[in-house]
Each structure stands twice: as C-alpha cells, then as structure tokens.
Write an enzyme that holds these catalytic residues in place. Structure first.
Site, PDB file in Angstrom:
ATOM      1  N   CYS A  58       0.824  -1.216   0.000  1.00  0.00           N
ATOM      2  CA  CYS A  58       0.000   0.000   0.000  1.00  0.00           C
ATOM      3  C   CYS A  58       0.859   1.268   0.000  1.00  0.00           C
ATOM      4  O   CYS A  58       0.589   2.175  -0.810  1.00  0.00           O
ATOM      5  CB  CYS A  58      -0.963   0.021   1.172  1.00  0.00           C
ATOM      6  N   ARG A 113       6.661 -11.443   5.261  1.00  0.00           N
ATOM      7  CA  ARG A 113       6.026 -11.289   6.573  1.00  0.00           C
ATOM      8  C   ARG A 113       6.623 -12.283   7.537  1.00  0.00           C
ATOM      9  O   ARG A 113       6.946 -13.411   7.155  1.00  0.00           O
ATOM     10  CB  ARG A 113       4.517 -11.538   6.480  1.00  0.00           C
ATOM     11  N   GLN A 161       1.546 -11.117  -3.768  1.00  0.00           N
ATOM     12  CA  GLN A 161       0.128 -10.749  -3.780  1.00  0.00           C
ATOM     13  C   GLN A 161      -0.330 -10.368  -5.184  1.00  0.00           C
ATOM     14  O   GLN A 161       0.419  -9.777  -5.947  1.00  0.00           O
ATOM     15  CB  GLN A 161      -0.115  -9.521  -2.884  1.00  0.00           C
ATOM     16  N   ASP A 196      -2.170  -7.878  -5.968  1.00  0.00           N
ATOM     17  CA  ASP A 196      -2.630  -6.737  -5.179  1.00  0.00           C
ATOM     18  C   ASP A 196      -3.129  -5.594  -6.069  1.00  0.00           C
ATOM     19  O   ASP A 196      -2.722  -5.475  -7.228  1.00  0.00           O
ATOM     20  CB  ASP A 196      -1.455  -6.225  -4.331  1.00  0.00           C
ATOM     21  N   HIS A 207      -4.684  -1.299  -5.355  1.00  0.00           N
ATOM     22  CA  HIS A 207      -5.255  -0.257  -4.519  1.00  0.00           C
ATOM     23  C   HIS A 207      -6.087   0.647  -5.409  1.00  0.00           C
ATOM     24  O   HIS A 207      -5.587   1.164  -6.408  1.00  0.00           O
ATOM     25  CB  HIS A 207      -4.136   0.490  -3.789  1.00  0.00           C
ATOM     26  N   LYS A 223     -12.959  -5.031   6.444  1.00  0.00           N
ATOM     27  CA  LYS A 223     -12.736  -5.728   5.167  1.00  0.00           C
ATOM     28  C   LYS A 223     -13.698  -6.874   4.965  1.00  0.00           C
ATOM     29  O   LYS A 223     -14.311  -7.371   5.914  1.00  0.00           O
ATOM     30  CB  LYS A 223     -11.297  -6.228   5.082  1.00  0.00           C
ATOM     31  N   HIS A 236      -8.282  -1.608  -0.732  1.00  0.00           N
ATOM     32  CA  HIS A 236      -7.174  -2.562  -0.929  1.00  0.00           C
ATOM     33  C   HIS A 236      -7.839  -3.873  -1.325  1.00  0.00           C
ATOM     34  O   HIS A 236      -8.774  -4.295  -0.643  1.00  0.00           O
ATOM     35  CB  HIS A 236      -6.423  -2.859   0.362  1.00  0.00           C
TER      36      HIS A 236
HETATM   37  C1  TSB Z   1      -4.909  -6.453  -0.266  1.00  0.00           C
HETATM   38  N1  TSB Z   1      -2.715  -4.305   1.952  1.00  0.00           N
HETATM   39  C2  TSB Z   1      -3.601  -5.387   1.642  1.00  0.00           C
HETATM   40  C3  TSB Z   1      -3.691  -5.581   0.140  1.00  0.00           C
HETATM   41  O1  TSB Z   1      -3.801  -4.360  -0.528  1.00  0.00           O
HETATM   42  C4  TSB Z   1      -3.092  -6.651   2.337  1.00  0.00           C
HETATM   43  O2  TSB Z   1      -1.886  -6.864   2.387  1.00  0.00           O
HETATM   44  N2  TSB Z   1      -4.001  -7.454   2.822  1.00  0.00           N
HETATM   45  S1  TSB Z   1      -3.713  -8.834   3.586  1.00  0.00           S
HETATM   46  O3  TSB Z   1      -2.821  -8.622   4.668  1.00  0.00           O
HETATM   47  O4  TSB Z   1      -4.989  -9.396   3.945  1.00  0.00           O
HETATM   48  O5  TSB Z   1      -3.028  -9.805   2.600  1.00  0.00           O
HETATM   49  C5  TSB Z   1      -3.618 -10.088   1.361  1.00  0.00           C
HETATM   50  C6  TSB Z   1      -3.797 -11.575   1.155  1.00  0.00           C
HETATM   51  O6  TSB Z   1      -2.544 -12.239   1.243  1.00  0.00           O
HETATM   52  C7  TSB Z   1      -4.653 -12.279   2.197  1.00  0.00           C
HETATM   53  O7  TSB Z   1      -6.007 -12.159   1.885  1.00  0.00           O
HETATM   54  C8  TSB Z   1      -4.182 -13.714   2.073  1.00  0.00           C
HETATM   55  O8  TSB Z   1      -4.899 -14.400   1.075  1.00  0.00           O
HETATM   56  C9  TSB Z   1      -2.742 -13.585   1.615  1.00  0.00           C
HETATM   57  N3  TSB Z   1      -1.757 -13.887   2.686  1.00  0.00           N
HETATM   58  C10 TSB Z   1      -1.610 -13.225   3.845  1.00  0.00           C
HETATM   59  N4  TSB Z   1      -0.617 -13.752   4.577  1.00  0.00           N
HETATM   60  C11 TSB Z   1      -0.122 -14.791   3.852  1.00  0.00           C
HETATM   61  C12 TSB Z   1       0.926 -15.741   4.061  1.00  0.00           C
HETATM   62  N5  TSB Z   1       1.674 -15.721   5.161  1.00  0.00           N
HETATM   63  N6  TSB Z   1       1.153 -16.674   3.105  1.00  0.00           N
HETATM   64  C13 TSB Z   1       0.421 -16.691   1.971  1.00  0.00           C
HETATM   65  N7  TSB Z   1      -0.570 -15.821   1.722  1.00  0.00           N
HETATM   66  C14 TSB Z   1      -0.841 -14.874   2.642  1.00  0.00           C
HETATM   67 ZN    ZN Z   2      -2.949  -2.670   0.678  1.00  0.00          ZN
END
Ligand code: TSB
Ligand code: ZN
Length: 588
Positions: free
Chosen positions: A277, A306, A324, A326, A328, A412, A458
């Site tokens: 983001c 992460r 992702q 992703d 925005h 969300k 997002h």
């Molecule tokens: C959607 N900032 C938002 C983005 O713009 C975001 O990061 N959202 S999130 O934290 O929910 O992450 C997005 C998606 O990543 C989640 O819906 C999930 O499907 C996936 N995700 C999250 N953590 C993990 C992980 N550790 N391993 C694999 N996929 C993951």
């Molecule tokens: Zn985001």
C-alpha cells in the site's frame, strides 16, 4: 469434517481421552510432566515434558495399547475439590501444575482434580464416568510445542488424538483424514514437482519449480487480462522500503510484529515490505488528480515478506515470502459502493471460472475495545463498516461477521476457505481504508475545485499466488484443468520402433498451437506408461499405434476416464483449443 469442540458429548469424551493418554504416558515414562490437554476442533492434544526422552510417531502404537489396557480395567473417574492451599501441596513436585494453580483466583474458581486408578490430574472437568467409556480412539501425531506458545520457553511434546463414541464413527473419520492427506497441497506439491523448500533458503520461503512456475504464469496472465479489462493499471515497485515509509503508513506502529527486522544500508534503514500500500500511495501521489480521473486502480504482482511463526508456516499456504495479486483503488466517497461491488463481482467471476464452491464471505470488523490496534474514530469506522454491510445486502450475499479481524486501517470483506488439513484461511480480500490516504496526504480536486482526500480500497483477488495455488491444488487434487496443467498432452507411441515418428509429428503439430506436450518414448510397457500418465495427472494422454499412424488420426484418453476417443488431427486440435480457451474445469 466434524468439529469436536462444538459437540458437547464428544468434547467431554475427548477431554477424558486426553487424561487417559496422560495416564498411559506416565506409566511408560514415569518422569513425564504434563502441561495442558485441551479439546480442539480436531480432537484433543496433551503437551508433555519428557525431559530428554523423545516420543516419535512409531511410539504412538505402544501408548495406544497402554491406553486400551487402562480402559479395559474400567476404573471410575472421580472428582475432588480442593482449596488453593491443598492444590499447591498436592502438586508441589509439578512446576507445570503449580504454574496453573498459582494463576487461579481462589474466590471465583473451584479448584478440582480427577483421579482414575493411580493417576490424578488437575482439571476443571467434566469427564465421563469411567475409563471404560473411552474405547474408540486414535493417536494421530506428535509434534513440538513451546511451553505457553513462547519460543523463549522449553519445547514440550504435543501428542494429538481423537475419540468417538462408536467404532464406525472412528473409522469413518480416519478414512476422511486419509483422504485429506492425499489432498494436502504439500503432498501434491511434492508428487507433481510444483514447489520445493530448502533449509538453506529458509522456512516459509518456497522455491517454485518449473511446473509450479508454469501454473503461476497462467494465473498471472489470467488475472492480468481481467484487470486490464476493468481499467486497472499495473506497476512494478521495489520489495523494500525505508522504515520512515512504514512509519508514515502506520505499519511500523501497528504491524511490526508481522515484519522482518529492519536493516541498515549506509544511512538508510530498510525493511522488507510486508504490504504494498505505501508504495502505491506514492505512485498515486506522483500526479495531480481531478475527481474526473477517479477511480484510479493501481495493480501489482508484488512480493512481500512477513514474519510468520515457524510453527505456523505451511507449504505454499502460509509463507514468509509471498506474491500478492494486489491492487489499490483510489475512489471518491460516492464511488465506494460501486467500486466495492465490482470487486465482489470479480471475486465471484474468478471463483466461477475455477469451479470453487466451498467458501464463505466474512465481514471483518474492528474490536471497538482494542484502541491500540485500531485508530480511534468511531464515526469513521461505523460509516465504513455500514457501507460494506449495505453492499453485501444489496448484492444478496450471505456472510458472517467477525469482530477484531479488521485491518488496522479499516474493515474488510474476506473470503474464507477450508484447506484439506488445518483451520480456515483467507483467500480473497477487499478492504476499505480512510486512514492511509490521509497519512500520505493524498488528494484530488473535487467538482467544486476543492482538495479532498480519496478513499482507498485494498484488494487481492487471489490473495497471494502462493495461497491460491495451494488451494487450487487441494480443490483439484492436483488434476489441474487443461488450461493450467503444466503438461497438457502426453503422447505415448505404442511401439517406439513403428510409431515414434508419427508421435513426433503430432508433437510438432501441437507445439505449433502452443500446447504443452511431451512424447513418452521410454522403453517401458504401454500399460506402465499409461498408468504413469494418470499418476502425473496429465489431462490428456494420446495413444498412437498402427491405426493412428496409418490413418493420421489421434486416439486419446482424458485423465480419470477409461474410454478412448479417436479424432482427426484437425478435430483434435479444435477440441483442445476450445477447452483451453473456455478454461473449462471439466473436459466434456
Ligand atoms: C490487499 N494491503 C492489503 C492488500 O492491498 C493486504 O496486504 N491485505 S492482507 O494482509 O490481507 O493480505 C492479502 C492476502 O494475502 C490475504 O487475503 C491472504 O490471502 C494472503 N496472505 C496473507 N498472509 C499470507 C501468508 N503468510 N502466506 C500466503 N498468503 C498470505
Ligand atoms: Zn494494501
């Protein structure tokens, strides 16, 4: 799958079985000490300190036999109530139980313990009347678990098991578990060479092998095309950012425990990014915007890092390095609902294409008590949460609400799916955010010529390619639809001496049509090669013999089918291309 925790009778039975397990372990390992043995959705476990001893899967049989012996003896399970003082005295040699007792409030909790034969355990209960009732159980696995879940503490051994009222129920459940194991993407991922891991790269850092990479590329093309049609603009941004960037966004304060620690390079301090983001906010800020330009939809296939606890990482489903799908979306207040609807529409569209049916929409809300995680602006939260509710109701979508699951920046909508093994996870997500655009001082000029802050949605349709591919493997059991299969057609010449040349001719023909094809000309029996084609779950297997070579035709079998169909080359190519084009999930 049955949820043991939600069934009162089975909960009591499983908890009693945990005690039976502890008693058996104590008989076999007299120095064993016990921490807690709760009931969970999947049955029960007990955390045990065995000193230097290690219990392995192969020791579980012996423990089970001891449990059966105790059960046959049929001792009554007797409850005693104690004062705190008595409890401290009775368990004085057991630091784990002392830890539990010391935290009990004498006024409000009745301290009780349960005795069966020579074994007594501190426990709230309730339990079944006698150990005789605990008959149909199975110990399932053993793993390490830090005391109190804290990596700084000692590693205990956790034995998992499950117990039922009848033999039939137990057998049915064990069969279900066996099937789940077969569907587990970690097994499929290995069997079909989709991805690998290596300790030199690190836990939760999968390496996508050529087969996996092919699937991922198809997924990228698929969603990219859809997003282009919907007016998304894709960008590439670095997978690091400075600590200051994440201080500005608020991640540094609200998301730090999920981030890798920072690293210093020259005078700058960087972090591996956990979310994209902030980068996309800066992309938006690079230009001046009028309300006429909005919505602006910035998309990226973006790599994030992460910190996930080492016990939590799981195959491709929960990783520490992920990509992702992703985007925005920068919108005016009037556009929120419409844009949100379009995202939900895209999610439903994609799930239809993949044939997914088992998923649930979860509206993830803030916990109003948690002032630390969530910014304190009730009016804004209520408005945002209500907007999402309205859209869901207008679309007639079934959903459930979950307090405390919102992102720190807003509520969300998450799509929850159930993996073959383990608890539910979020796949797609769409999040409403009034906060970050302000923190980055973003603006557009409204129709009165005034500066306004946009609102951001997002959204990630696949979630991550990693998690989506994991789920896809489990849903398809590794039999990917033709358009996604790493190898689409396997050609088997019946006899390499006579039919090889024709096989190569067909291979060339299909390659020219961009079909992923291979000839299996190994000196193996026809039956063996055909079976292997099934094991590798290749969608289409060609069997080319005398007749086909002479008549220039193609005989094929589809994965999981026994019938052989013969077509002309032209008919076959048309058929395949139609199936690929339609992204069909069944090949009829
Ligand atoms: C959607 N900032 C938002 C983005 O713009 C975001 O990061 N959202 S999130 O934290 O929910 O992450 C997005 C998606 O990543 C989640 O819906 C999930 O499907 C996936 N995700 C999250 N953590 C993990 C992980 N550790 N391993 C694999 N996929 C993951
Ligand atoms: Zn985001």
């Amino acid at each position: 799958m049955i949820n043991i925790k939600e069934n009162e009778k089975l909960s009591i039975l499983n908890h009693s079985c945990a005690h039976l397990l502890a008693q058996a372990v104590k008989r076999l390992y007299p120095h064993a000490m016990f921490w807690v043995g709760p009931v969970i959705e999947e049955g029960f476990y007990y955390d045990i300190d065995l000193g230097d001893d290690v219990i392995k899967e192969e020791n579980l049989d012996q423990i089970e036999r001891e449990m059966k012996k105790i059960s046959k003896d049929g001792k009554r399970i007797v409850r005693h109530e104690l004062t705190k003082e008595e409890a401290l005295e009775q368990f004085k040699d057991d630091p784990y139980k002392i830890d539990l007792i010391e935290r009990m409030d004498e006024e409000s909790t009745v301290i009780s313990c349960y005795t069966q034969g020579e074994f007594t355990d501190l426990c709230r209960g309730p339990h079944v009347e006698t150990v005789k009732e605990i008959k149909y159980f199975k110990l399932l696995k053993v793993s390490g678990a830090y005391w109190k879940g804290d990596a700084k503490n000692k590693m205990l051994q956790r034995i998992y098991g499950i117990c039922f009222e009848t033999e039939e129920d137990l057998n049915q459940h064990l069969k279900f578990l066996e099937e789940a194991k077969e569907r587990d993407h970690r097994k499929i991922g290995k069997d079909l060479s989709i991805y690998m891991t290596h300790e030199l790269v690190g836990a939760g850092m999968p390496l996508w092998l050529p087969n996996g990479a092919l699937i991922r590329k198809q997924l990228e093309n698929y969603i990219y095309e859809k997003e282009q049609k919907l007016g998304y603009q894709h960008v590439y941004t670095p997978c690091v950012g400075t600590v200051d960037l994440y201080k500005t966004s608020g991640h540094w304060d609200h998301y730090q425990e999920n981030m890798f620690p920072s690293m210093k390079v020259d005078d700058e301090e960087f972090v591996l990014r956990p979310m994209n983001c902030p980068h996309h906010m800066l992309v938006y800020k690079n230009d001046l915007h009028s309300y006429r330009d909005l919505p602006i939809r910035i998309g990226e296939f973006a790599t994030d890092f992460r910190y996930e606890a080492s016990g939590a990482v799981k195959g491709l489903e929960r990783v520490r390095c992920m990509c992702q799908n992703d985007a925005h979306l920068f919108v005016t207040p009037e556009q929120i609902k419409d844009e949100f609807k379009k995202v939900v529409g895209l999610i439903l569209d994609v799930y239809r294409d993949f044939g997914f049916k088992n998923y649930k929409f979860r509206l993830s809300l803030r916990d109003p008590e948690d002032k630390e995680k969530y910014f304190d602006d009730d009016a804004m939260w209520n408005m945002a949460e209500n907007k999402l509710r309205e859209v869901l109701n207008e679309l007639g979508i079934d959903y459930f609400e979950a307090i405390g699951e919102a992102a720190f920046y807003g509520p969300k909508l998450d799509v929850e799916v159930k993996p073959a093994v383990g608890p539910e996870v979020t796949l797609s997500t769409c999040q409403l955010d009034f906060l970050l655009p302000r923190r980055f001082d973003l603006s557009y000029i409204d129709n009165k010529g005034e500066k306004q802050a946009p609102i951001v949605l997002h959204r990630a349709i696949f979630g991550t390619f990693d998690r989506f591919t994991a789920f896809l493997m489990e849903e398809t059991k590794g039999a990917f639809p033709l358009w996604l299969a790493p190898l689409q057609v396997n050609i088997i010449p019946v006899n390499n001496d006579y039919h090889f040349e024709y096989a190569k001719e067909v291979e060339t023909l299909l390659k020219q049509q961009n079909i992923r094809v291979e000839v299996d000309a190994r000196e193996e029996k026809l039956g063996y090669r055909m079976r292997e084609s099934q094991t590798r779950k290749i969608p289409c297997t060609l069997i080319l013999g005398d007749k086909e070579t002479e008549e220039k035709t193609i005989s094929y079998r589809l994965f999981g089918h026994n019938e052989t169909i013969t077509l002309t080359q032209e008919e076959f190519v048309t058929y395949l291309k139609k199936q690929i084009e339609a992204k069909s999930t069944n090949m009829d």
